[in-house]
Design a protein around this motif. Structure first.
Motif, PDB file in Angstrom:
ATOM      1  N   GLY A 128      -7.708  28.541  -2.694  1.00  0.00           N
ATOM      2  CA  GLY A 128      -7.317  27.397  -3.496  1.00  0.00           C
ATOM      3  C   GLY A 128      -7.984  26.116  -3.049  1.00  0.00           C
ATOM      4  N   ASP A 129      -7.304  25.000  -3.297  1.00  0.00           N
ATOM      5  CA  ASP A 129      -7.866  23.678  -3.015  1.00  0.00           C
ATOM      6  C   ASP A 129      -7.274  23.023  -1.767  1.00  0.00           C
ATOM      7  OD1 ASP A 129      -9.502  23.745  -5.300  1.00  0.00           O
ATOM      8  OD2 ASP A 129      -7.846  23.076  -6.573  1.00  0.00           O
ATOM      9  N   THR A 130      -6.315  23.671  -1.138  1.00  0.00           N
ATOM     10  CA  THR A 130      -5.688  23.091   0.055  1.00  0.00           C
ATOM     11  C   THR A 130      -6.702  22.989   1.191  1.00  0.00           C
ATOM     12  OG1 THR A 130      -3.533  23.980  -0.558  1.00  0.00           O
ATOM     13  CG2 THR A 130      -3.841  23.377   1.749  1.00  0.00           C
ATOM     14  N   THR A 131      -6.651  21.882   1.934  1.00  0.00           N
ATOM     15  CA  THR A 131      -7.507  21.710   3.103  1.00  0.00           C
ATOM     16  C   THR A 131      -6.665  21.798   4.366  1.00  0.00           C
ATOM     17  OG1 THR A 131      -7.236  19.297   3.047  1.00  0.00           O
ATOM     18  CG2 THR A 131      -9.096  20.224   1.840  1.00  0.00           C
ATOM     19  N   VAL A 132      -7.212  22.464   5.377  1.00  0.00           N
ATOM     20  CA  VAL A 132      -6.485  22.624   6.645  1.00  0.00           C
ATOM     21  C   VAL A 132      -7.415  22.312   7.819  1.00  0.00           C
ATOM     22  CG1 VAL A 132      -4.796  24.283   5.782  1.00  0.00           C
ATOM     23  CG2 VAL A 132      -6.996  25.109   6.587  1.00  0.00           C
ATOM     24  N   ALA A 133      -8.220  21.283   7.677  1.00  0.00           N
ATOM     25  CA  ALA A 133      -9.199  20.927   8.695  1.00  0.00           C
ATOM     26  C   ALA A 133      -8.704  19.788   9.588  1.00  0.00           C
ATOM     27  CB  ALA A 133     -10.510  20.525   8.024  1.00  0.00           C
ATOM     28  N   GLY A 134      -9.228  19.775  10.820  1.00  0.00           N
ATOM     29  CA  GLY A 134      -8.964  18.671  11.730  1.00  0.00           C
ATOM     30  C   GLY A 134      -7.516  18.499  12.132  1.00  0.00           C
ATOM     31  N   GLY A 135      -6.763  19.589  12.184  1.00  0.00           N
ATOM     32  CA  GLY A 135      -5.368  19.491  12.581  1.00  0.00           C
ATOM     33  C   GLY A 135      -4.465  18.872  11.539  1.00  0.00           C
ATOM     34  N   ARG A 136      -4.960  18.774  10.293  1.00  0.00           N
ATOM     35  CA  ARG A 136      -4.182  18.216   9.186  1.00  0.00           C
ATOM     36  C   ARG A 136      -4.292  19.153   7.983  1.00  0.00           C
ATOM     37  NH1 ARG A 136      -2.363  15.201  12.540  1.00  0.00           N
ATOM     38  NH2 ARG A 136      -2.451  12.902  12.572  1.00  0.00           N
ATOM     39  N   ALA A 137      -3.192  19.268   7.244  1.00  0.00           N
ATOM     40  CA  ALA A 137      -3.167  20.095   6.034  1.00  0.00           C
ATOM     41  C   ALA A 137      -2.772  19.233   4.853  1.00  0.00           C
ATOM     42  CB  ALA A 137      -2.181  21.249   6.190  1.00  0.00           C
ATOM     43  N   ALA A 148      13.679  28.513   2.144  1.00  0.00           N
ATOM     44  CA  ALA A 148      14.811  27.741   2.669  1.00  0.00           C
ATOM     45  C   ALA A 148      15.179  28.168   4.085  1.00  0.00           C
ATOM     46  CB  ALA A 148      16.024  27.897   1.748  1.00  0.00           C
ATOM     47  N   GLY A 149      14.806  29.389   4.472  1.00  0.00           N
ATOM     48  CA  GLY A 149      15.141  29.870   5.812  1.00  0.00           C
ATOM     49  C   GLY A 149      13.985  29.846   6.784  1.00  0.00           C
ATOM     50  N   ALA A 150      12.865  29.244   6.385  1.00  0.00           N
ATOM     51  CA  ALA A 150      11.671  29.241   7.224  1.00  0.00           C
ATOM     52  C   ALA A 150      11.744  28.179   8.315  1.00  0.00           C
ATOM     53  CB  ALA A 150      10.427  29.029   6.377  1.00  0.00           C
ATOM     54  N   ASP A 151      11.246  28.538   9.489  1.00  0.00           N
ATOM     55  CA  ASP A 151      11.071  27.570  10.573  1.00  0.00           C
ATOM     56  C   ASP A 151       9.676  26.966  10.547  1.00  0.00           C
ATOM     57  OD1 ASP A 151      13.669  28.028  11.847  1.00  0.00           O
ATOM     58  OD2 ASP A 151      12.850  29.998  12.343  1.00  0.00           O
ATOM     59  N   ALA A 152       8.730  27.723   9.976  1.00  0.00           N
ATOM     60  CA  ALA A 152       7.344  27.260   9.878  1.00  0.00           C
ATOM     61  C   ALA A 152       6.669  28.035   8.752  1.00  0.00           C
ATOM     62  CB  ALA A 152       6.599  27.470  11.197  1.00  0.00           C
ATOM     63  N   PHE A 153       5.489  27.549   8.352  1.00  0.00           N
ATOM     64  CA  PHE A 153       4.744  28.178   7.262  1.00  0.00           C
ATOM     65  C   PHE A 153       3.311  28.452   7.711  1.00  0.00           C
ATOM     66  CE2 PHE A 153       8.021  25.480   5.410  1.00  0.00           C
ATOM     67  CZ  PHE A 153       8.671  26.371   4.569  1.00  0.00           C
ATOM     68  N   LEU A 154       2.812  29.605   7.326  1.00  0.00           N
ATOM     69  CA  LEU A 154       1.412  29.944   7.563  1.00  0.00           C
ATOM     70  C   LEU A 154       0.658  29.607   6.284  1.00  0.00           C
ATOM     71  CD1 LEU A 154      -0.716  31.133   9.436  1.00  0.00           C
ATOM     72  CD2 LEU A 154      -0.184  33.397   8.506  1.00  0.00           C
ATOM     73  N   VAL A 155      -0.047  28.477   6.312  1.00  0.00           N
ATOM     74  CA  VAL A 155      -0.659  27.908   5.115  1.00  0.00           C
ATOM     75  C   VAL A 155      -2.126  28.315   5.037  1.00  0.00           C
ATOM     76  CG1 VAL A 155      -1.249  25.759   3.934  1.00  0.00           C
ATOM     77  CG2 VAL A 155       0.937  25.968   5.139  1.00  0.00           C
ATOM     78  N   SER A 156      -2.539  28.745   3.854  1.00  0.00           N
ATOM     79  CA  SER A 156      -3.945  29.084   3.630  1.00  0.00           C
ATOM     80  C   SER A 156      -4.648  27.949   2.913  1.00  0.00           C
ATOM     81  CB  SER A 156      -4.054  30.365   2.795  1.00  0.00           C
ATOM     82  OG  SER A 156      -3.555  30.146   1.486  1.00  0.00           O
ATOM     83  N   GLY A 157      -5.947  27.843   3.150  1.00  0.00           N
ATOM     84  CA  GLY A 157      -6.746  26.827   2.481  1.00  0.00           C
ATOM     85  C   GLY A 157      -8.192  27.251   2.425  1.00  0.00           C
ATOM     86  N   ARG A 158      -9.003  26.447   1.795  1.00  0.00           N
ATOM     87  CA  ARG A 158     -10.411  26.819   1.675  1.00  0.00           C
ATOM     88  C   ARG A 158     -11.137  26.727   3.014  1.00  0.00           C
ATOM     89  NH1 ARG A 158     -10.511  21.819  -1.557  1.00  0.00           N
ATOM     90  NH2 ARG A 158     -11.393  20.114  -0.317  1.00  0.00           N
ATOM     91  N   ASP A 159     -10.504  26.069   3.993  1.00  0.00           N
ATOM     92  CA  ASP A 159     -11.116  25.943   5.318  1.00  0.00           C
ATOM     93  C   ASP A 159     -10.593  26.978   6.303  1.00  0.00           C
ATOM     94  OD1 ASP A 159     -12.306  23.292   4.533  1.00  0.00           O
ATOM     95  OD2 ASP A 159     -10.179  22.796   4.410  1.00  0.00           O
ATOM     96  N   GLY A 160      -9.599  27.760   5.906  1.00  0.00           N
ATOM     97  CA  GLY A 160      -9.013  28.729   6.813  1.00  0.00           C
ATOM     98  C   GLY A 160      -7.494  28.710   6.748  1.00  0.00           C
ATOM     99  N   CYS A 194      -0.807  20.319  11.728  1.00  0.00           N
ATOM    100  CA  CYS A 194      -0.888  21.776  11.706  1.00  0.00           C
ATOM    101  C   CYS A 194      -1.704  22.289  12.881  1.00  0.00           C
ATOM    102  CB  CYS A 194      -1.500  22.261  10.386  1.00  0.00           C
ATOM    103  SG  CYS A 194      -3.227  21.781  10.131  1.00  0.00           S
ATOM    104  N   THR A 195      -1.587  23.581  13.135  1.00  0.00           N
ATOM    105  CA  THR A 195      -2.341  24.261  14.191  1.00  0.00           C
ATOM    106  C   THR A 195      -3.223  25.315  13.553  1.00  0.00           C
ATOM    107  OG1 THR A 195      -0.510  23.960  15.748  1.00  0.00           O
ATOM    108  CG2 THR A 195      -2.177  25.599  16.313  1.00  0.00           C
ATOM    109  N   PRO A 196      -4.536  25.272  13.766  1.00  0.00           N
ATOM    110  CA  PRO A 196      -5.429  26.256  13.147  1.00  0.00           C
ATOM    111  C   PRO A 196      -5.083  27.688  13.578  1.00  0.00           C
ATOM    112  CG  PRO A 196      -6.676  24.428  14.064  1.00  0.00           C
ATOM    113  CD  PRO A 196      -5.272  24.272  14.562  1.00  0.00           C
ATOM    114  N   VAL A 197      -5.256  28.616  12.649  1.00  0.00           N
ATOM    115  CA  VAL A 197      -5.025  30.042  12.902  1.00  0.00           C
ATOM    116  C   VAL A 197      -6.246  30.807  12.420  1.00  0.00           C
ATOM    117  CG1 VAL A 197      -3.615  32.059  12.314  1.00  0.00           C
ATOM    118  CG2 VAL A 197      -2.523  29.834  12.691  1.00  0.00           C
ATOM    119  N   ALA A 198      -6.770  31.680  13.259  1.00  0.00           N
ATOM    120  CA  ALA A 198      -7.929  32.484  12.870  1.00  0.00           C
ATOM    121  C   ALA A 198      -7.493  33.623  11.963  1.00  0.00           C
ATOM    122  CB  ALA A 198      -8.630  33.032  14.112  1.00  0.00           C
ATOM    123  N   GLY A 199      -8.343  33.978  11.002  1.00  0.00           N
ATOM    124  CA  GLY A 199      -8.033  35.128  10.170  1.00  0.00           C
ATOM    125  C   GLY A 199      -8.195  34.865   8.691  1.00  0.00           C
ATOM    126  N   ASP A 200      -8.031  35.939   7.914  1.00  0.00           N
ATOM    127  CA  ASP A 200      -8.177  35.902   6.465  1.00  0.00           C
ATOM    128  C   ASP A 200      -6.978  36.617   5.869  1.00  0.00           C
ATOM    129  OD1 ASP A 200      -8.840  36.183   3.814  1.00  0.00           O
ATOM    130  OD2 ASP A 200     -10.898  36.815   4.181  1.00  0.00           O
TER     131      ASP A 200
END
Length: 352
Positions: A128-137, A148-160, A194-200
């Motif tokens: 999609g169009d979400t950016t997750v670069a430079g420690g910011r999403a 509603a029950g999440a403590d955190a989210f694993l967000v995807s973006g065009r940068d990773g 945000c904290t970068p996460v490696a993977g696809d």
């Protein structure tokens, strides 16, 4: 014990262990949780993590069980039969991509980490169009299950990928209730920490789609079983209505739908476990998800009709299964989307 026997034993043990949270015939727990945040029970989720379910697909070296899709689908089917609302499929998807402390916190049950990958309805595109670069999403993610029950989210973006804490500055979460009593979340990210996460996410989405098909198989199978019991006990004109030929024909048609869906899910799980080519894997998943989505809606709707007037009341349990099917049929791709993808990915039969 050979590999086939070992796998069969693992599947049997997983199905047996599901009895700890699945109580077929007793929907009291499900009714208490629905339409209330967070939509599931943290104590039950902790018990599921203690049994290693969140790490079912995580390699043993990383702290998981290292089991295959056949085991995963067997467990998902059992959870579907009990309409279990705890977010195993989304969290298992996150577990496939996380590492270190984040993974340990998820596997232990300490944290619920839900993937946020959709930016529009009915898609399998995680970028999609979400950016997750430079420690910011920055961006917007929709249809996040049980957010509603999440403590955190694993967000995807065009940068990773990036891990975003629920309380992170710049994140706004909006919750909407779903037909089954759960919830979907919409994440609005404006330079959220945000904290970068490696993977696809691509492979993890495939597994989640197939696990959802297996869950829907459990939903329709249990709804059909409830209906058969009703047909055997409900009497009209001095005999069980299940003895009427027209209703027997309808029940036979539904049984065929359940059987075909089971065969499709089992075949797709075996294909994913065999490390087949990507196109074959996609075709197998799409075939199973398309069939499960369509069949679950057909079976649960017919189950209500075969119950007559009582089936339409909210107090009667069979309606809960239709509500669940309505929510999950389009999650991880609708039947129409998967039919199109199957047509594109499936091998040309004329070339065989």
């Amino acid at each position: 014990m050979n590999a086939a026997e070992d796998r069969a034993e693992n599947i049997r043990l997983l199905r047996d262990s599901a009895a700890a949270v699945v109580a077929p015939g007793d929907m009291k727990r499900i009714r208490v949780l629905r339409f209330r945040e967070p939509g599931f029970d943290r104590a039950t989720w902790q018990a599921m993590c203690d049994m290693g379910w969140a790490g079912l697909r995580v390699p043993e070296a990383a702290g998981g069980s290292g089991l295959g899709m056949q085991e995963y689908c067997a467990l998902a089917e059992e959870l579907g039969a009990g309409l279990v609302p705890e977010p195993l499929i989304p969290c298992a998807m996150s577990a496939r991509l996380l590492a270190g402390d984040a993974l340990a916190g998820l596997l232990s049950g300490e944290r619920v980490i839900i993937p946020a990958w959709q930016e529009c309805a009915n898609t399998l595109d995680a970028q999609g169009d979400t950016t997750v670069a430079g420690g910011r999403a920055s961006g917007r993610k929709m249809f996040v299950p049980m957010a509603a029950g999440a403590d955190a989210f694993l967000v995807s973006g065009r940068d990773g990928l990036a891990l975003v804490d629920r309380a992170a500055p710049g994140l706004r979460l909006t919750i909407e209730r779903t037909q089954d009593g759960g919830n979907f979340g919409t994440l609005s990210l404006a330079d959220a920490h945000c904290t970068p996460v490696a993977g696809d996410m691509a492979a993890a989405i495939e597994e989640a789609a197939l696990a959802t098909a297996a869950y829907l198989l459990g939903v329709m199978d249990r709804a059909f079983a409830i209906t058969l019991d009703y047909l055997r006990t409900r009497q009209q004109f001095g005999r069980p209505i299940g003895s009427f030929q027209s209703l027997q024909h309808r029940a036979a048609d539904l049984k065929i739908q359940v059987a075909l869906t089971r065969a499709s899910v089992d075949s797709a799980a075996a294909t994913l476990d065999s490390a087949a080519a990507p196109a074959l894997r996609q075709a197998a998943v799409s075939r199973a998800k398309a069939r499960a989505a369509d069949a679950s809606m057909l079976v649960t709707r017919q189950a209500i009709q075969l119950h007559g007037g009582i089936g339409y009341t909210d107090e009667y349990d069979v309606g809960l299964f239709l509500r669940k099917a309505m929510v999950l049929a389009n999650l991880y791709g609708s039947a129409a989307l998967h039919r199109r993808r199957y047509a594109a990915a499936a091998p040309d039969q004329d070339d065989e």
